[in-house]
Design an enzyme around this catalytic site. Structure first.
Site, PDB file in Angstrom:
ATOM      1  N   LYS A 107       0.808  -1.232   0.000  1.00 20.09           N
ATOM      2  CA  LYS A 107       0.000   0.000   0.000  1.00 20.09           C
ATOM      3  C   LYS A 107       0.844   1.287   0.000  1.00 20.09           C
ATOM      4  CE  LYS A 107      -3.966  -1.927   2.481  1.00 20.09           C
ATOM      5  NZ  LYS A 107      -4.831  -1.708   3.630  1.00 20.09           N
ATOM      6  N   ASP A 142     -10.673   3.154   2.521  1.00 20.71           N
ATOM      7  CA  ASP A 142     -11.068   2.811   3.902  1.00 20.71           C
ATOM      8  C   ASP A 142     -11.761   4.000   4.576  1.00 20.71           C
ATOM      9  OD1 ASP A 142     -10.266   0.204   3.915  1.00 20.71           O
ATOM     10  OD2 ASP A 142      -8.304   0.580   4.815  1.00 20.71           O
ATOM     11  N   THR A 193       0.685   1.249  22.610  1.00 22.59           N
ATOM     12  CA  THR A 193       1.968   1.955  22.567  1.00 22.59           C
ATOM     13  C   THR A 193       1.641   3.446  22.480  1.00 22.59           C
ATOM     14  OG1 THR A 193       2.819   0.072  21.313  1.00 22.59           O
ATOM     15  CG2 THR A 193       4.194   2.059  21.360  1.00 22.59           C
ATOM     16  N   ARG A 196       2.790   6.107  19.821  1.00 20.52           N
ATOM     17  CA  ARG A 196       2.218   6.103  18.462  1.00 20.52           C
ATOM     18  C   ARG A 196       0.966   6.966  18.402  1.00 20.52           C
ATOM     19  NH1 ARG A 196       1.409   0.411  15.729  1.00 20.52           N
ATOM     20  NH2 ARG A 196       1.567   1.588  13.797  1.00 20.52           N
TER      21      ARG A 196
HETATM   22  P1  NAP Z   1      -1.919  -2.387  12.328  1.00 24.34           P
HETATM   23  O1  NAP Z   1      -1.446  -1.234  11.519  1.00 24.34           O
HETATM   24  O2  NAP Z   1      -1.045  -3.571  12.514  1.00 24.34           O
HETATM   25  O3  NAP Z   1      -2.328  -1.817  13.805  1.00 24.34           O
HETATM   26  C1  NAP Z   1      -2.741  -2.694  14.819  1.00 24.34           C
HETATM   27  C2  NAP Z   1      -3.229  -1.895  16.029  1.00 24.34           C
HETATM   28  O4  NAP Z   1      -3.722  -2.821  17.004  1.00 24.34           O
HETATM   29  C3  NAP Z   1      -2.132  -1.070  16.711  1.00 24.34           C
HETATM   30  O5  NAP Z   1      -2.696   0.109  17.212  1.00 24.34           O
HETATM   31  C4  NAP Z   1      -1.705  -2.012  17.853  1.00 24.34           C
HETATM   32  O6  NAP Z   1      -1.157  -1.335  18.959  1.00 24.34           O
HETATM   33  C5  NAP Z   1      -3.053  -2.599  18.250  1.00 24.34           C
HETATM   34  N1  NAP Z   1      -2.894  -3.880  18.966  1.00 24.34           N
HETATM   35  C6  NAP Z   1      -2.487  -5.074  18.458  1.00 24.34           C
HETATM   36  N2  NAP Z   1      -2.484  -6.020  19.426  1.00 24.34           N
HETATM   37  C7  NAP Z   1      -2.879  -5.383  20.574  1.00 24.34           C
HETATM   38  C8  NAP Z   1      -3.059  -5.823  21.923  1.00 24.34           C
HETATM   39  N3  NAP Z   1      -2.824  -7.091  22.284  1.00 24.34           N
HETATM   40  N4  NAP Z   1      -3.502  -4.915  22.841  1.00 24.34           N
HETATM   41  C9  NAP Z   1      -3.762  -3.636  22.476  1.00 24.34           C
HETATM   42  N5  NAP Z   1      -3.581  -3.162  21.217  1.00 24.34           N
HETATM   43  C10 NAP Z   1      -3.158  -4.040  20.280  1.00 24.34           C
HETATM   44  O7  NAP Z   1      -3.300  -2.956  11.755  1.00 24.34           O
HETATM   45  P2  NAP Z   1      -4.415  -2.152  10.939  1.00 24.34           P
HETATM   46  O8  NAP Z   1      -4.160  -2.277   9.500  1.00 24.34           O
HETATM   47  O9  NAP Z   1      -4.569  -0.811  11.544  1.00 24.34           O
HETATM   48  O10 NAP Z   1      -5.718  -3.090  11.242  1.00 24.34           O
HETATM   49  C11 NAP Z   1      -6.278  -3.154  12.526  1.00 24.34           C
HETATM   50  C12 NAP Z   1      -7.560  -3.980  12.513  1.00 24.34           C
HETATM   51  O11 NAP Z   1      -8.524  -3.356  11.667  1.00 24.34           O
HETATM   52  C13 NAP Z   1      -7.385  -5.400  11.973  1.00 24.34           C
HETATM   53  O12 NAP Z   1      -8.177  -6.262  12.731  1.00 24.34           O
HETATM   54  C14 NAP Z   1      -7.902  -5.307  10.551  1.00 24.34           C
HETATM   55  O13 NAP Z   1      -8.407  -6.552  10.076  1.00 24.34           O
HETATM   56  C15 NAP Z   1      -9.021  -4.308  10.721  1.00 24.34           C
HETATM   57  N6  NAP Z   1      -9.352  -3.590   9.475  1.00 24.34           N
HETATM   58  C16 NAP Z   1     -10.616  -3.733   8.995  1.00 24.34           C
HETATM   59  C17 NAP Z   1     -10.978  -3.062   7.847  1.00 24.34           C
HETATM   60  C18 NAP Z   1     -12.377  -3.213   7.331  1.00 24.34           C
HETATM   61  O14 NAP Z   1     -12.659  -2.886   6.176  1.00 24.34           O
HETATM   62  N7  NAP Z   1     -13.289  -3.679   8.147  1.00 24.34           N
HETATM   63  C19 NAP Z   1     -10.049  -2.236   7.165  1.00 24.34           C
HETATM   64  C20 NAP Z   1      -8.779  -2.120   7.704  1.00 24.34           C
HETATM   65  C21 NAP Z   1      -8.430  -2.800   8.867  1.00 24.34           C
HETATM   66  P3  NAP Z   1       0.429  -1.054  19.066  1.00 24.34           P
HETATM   67  O15 NAP Z   1       0.676   0.207  18.278  1.00 24.34           O
HETATM   68  O16 NAP Z   1       0.677  -0.905  20.509  1.00 24.34           O
HETATM   69  O17 NAP Z   1       1.137  -2.240  18.460  1.00 24.34           O
END
Ligand code: NAP
Length: 316
Positions: A107, A142, A193, A196
């Protein structure tokens, strides 16, 4: 190489394939003109570019719209490793594609290789590519996927003055941009975190207020909208521990996670009688714009489409 010089550069091999009097193909416009000459009778096709080419619901969604709108066209998955992505994108139209969706891990590179709109720039990532006047353009759908799903599920949600967003990853950036664009006064942002969340707040301006994860309980009574953009609640991940009983009685709860369809957070919110917007709704709504850009008709997110994708998700 800068973003703009990368955009202008076209593959050397492509130049050697064609000789005059064909249009010049050392510009994107010339390449598009040439492609139009050679593919005028082919039905339009788009693709999803990813690596690995994960099982995606996008073909299911776009094939449904092509079929129900009676459009002759195609949508396929293309597995492209990172070191081949640039070449693949430069030759997208030569390969017969009118555009593409882009997913992990491409991306950010897609953004650099195209002319991004304001949304893609703000999110720092592009997930949809299309040609306009011969130029490869990009956006991040998105943002409208999130907002249009909220509008569909909880009309009037935007009357809230305080939103609380959990998470500071890629999805959070799209959510923040959408909420600010829609005029939400204060967006409180909490992330595991905390640095961030602070960095995102600096980038998105004064309406985004970073808040400590441990202070969430105090904020809940003020949050007219709660959005989970973390992966908490996803299959294989711990649930999001939050007392939805502390939210106002007219609050709206949105969860971006869509596997499972009903996360523990959404289930608790529904039990309390709160309005909810789920991750599958966002996924379906974010696909609308790409389809419209590639195939020229704006499709609808129908309950029939939702049922088809739900059935596919339930197979897993
Ligand atoms: P990402 O960039 O990897 O970010 C993940 C986020 O989750 C970070 O803020 C991370 O915090 C937090 N996190 C992960 N494990 C955690 C834990 N155990 N406790 C607390 N916080 C935790 O992922 P992303 O692309 O933003 O996607 C996030 C979610 O949204 C995923 O489930 C994805 O499938 C979903 N999503 C859905 C759509 C849709 O169309 N419905 C579109 C995009 C994404 P840290 O910064 O502390 O690591």
């Amino acid at each position: 190489m800068t973003g703009s010089s990368m955009r202008a550069a076209l593959p050397k091999q492509a130049v050697s394939i064609f000789a005059p009097p064909h249009p010049s193909i050392d510009t994107a416009a010339g390449l598009a003109e040439l492609t139009a000459m050679t593919s005028g009778t082919r039905p339009p096709a788009a693709c999803l570019i990813g690596w690995p080419a994960a099982h995606s619901r996008s073909p299911l969604i776009h094939h449904y719209w092509l079929r129900t709108l009676g459009i002759e066209g195609g949508y396929v998955i293309e597995a492209v490793p990172p070191d081949e992505f640039q070449d693949f994108v430069f030759r997208l139209s030569l390969r017969g594609f009118v555009g593409a969706n882009v997913t992990i891990p491409h991306k950010e590179q897609a953004l650099a290789l195209s002319k991004p709109d304001e949304r893609a720039r703000a999110v720092g990532a592009a997930n949809t590519l299309w040609y306009q006047d011969g130029e490869l353009c990009s956006t991040n759908t998105d943002v409208e996927g999130f907002i249009n799903n909220l509008d569909a599920c909880a009309p009037g949600w935007d009357k809230c003055e305080d939103a609380l967003v959990l998470g500071a990853g890629g999805a959070a950036r799209a959510v923040l941009f959408g909420l600010i664009e829609r005029g939400v006064k204060r967006v409180h942002l909490a992330n595991r975190t905390e640095a961030r969340a602070g960095a995102l707040a600096d980038q998105f301006g004064a309406s985004v207020l970073p808040v400590a994860w441990k202070a969430l309980d105090e904020l809940l009574p003020r949050a007219g909208l709660l959005v989970n953009t973390t992966s908490l609640g996803m299959h294989g991940q711990p649930a999001l521990e939050l007392d939805v009983g502390r939210l106002p009685s007219n609050a709206v709860v949105s969860d971006l996670v869509y596997v499972p369809l009903e996360t523990p957070l959404l289930s608790a919110a529904r039990e309390r009688g709160l309005q909810t917007a789920d991750g599958l709704g966002m996924l379906l709504h974010q696909a609308v714009r790409g389809f419209e850009l590639w195939f020229g008709k704006r499709p609808q997110v129908t309950s029939e489409l939702r049922a088809i994708v739900e059935a596919d998700l339930n197979k897993v």
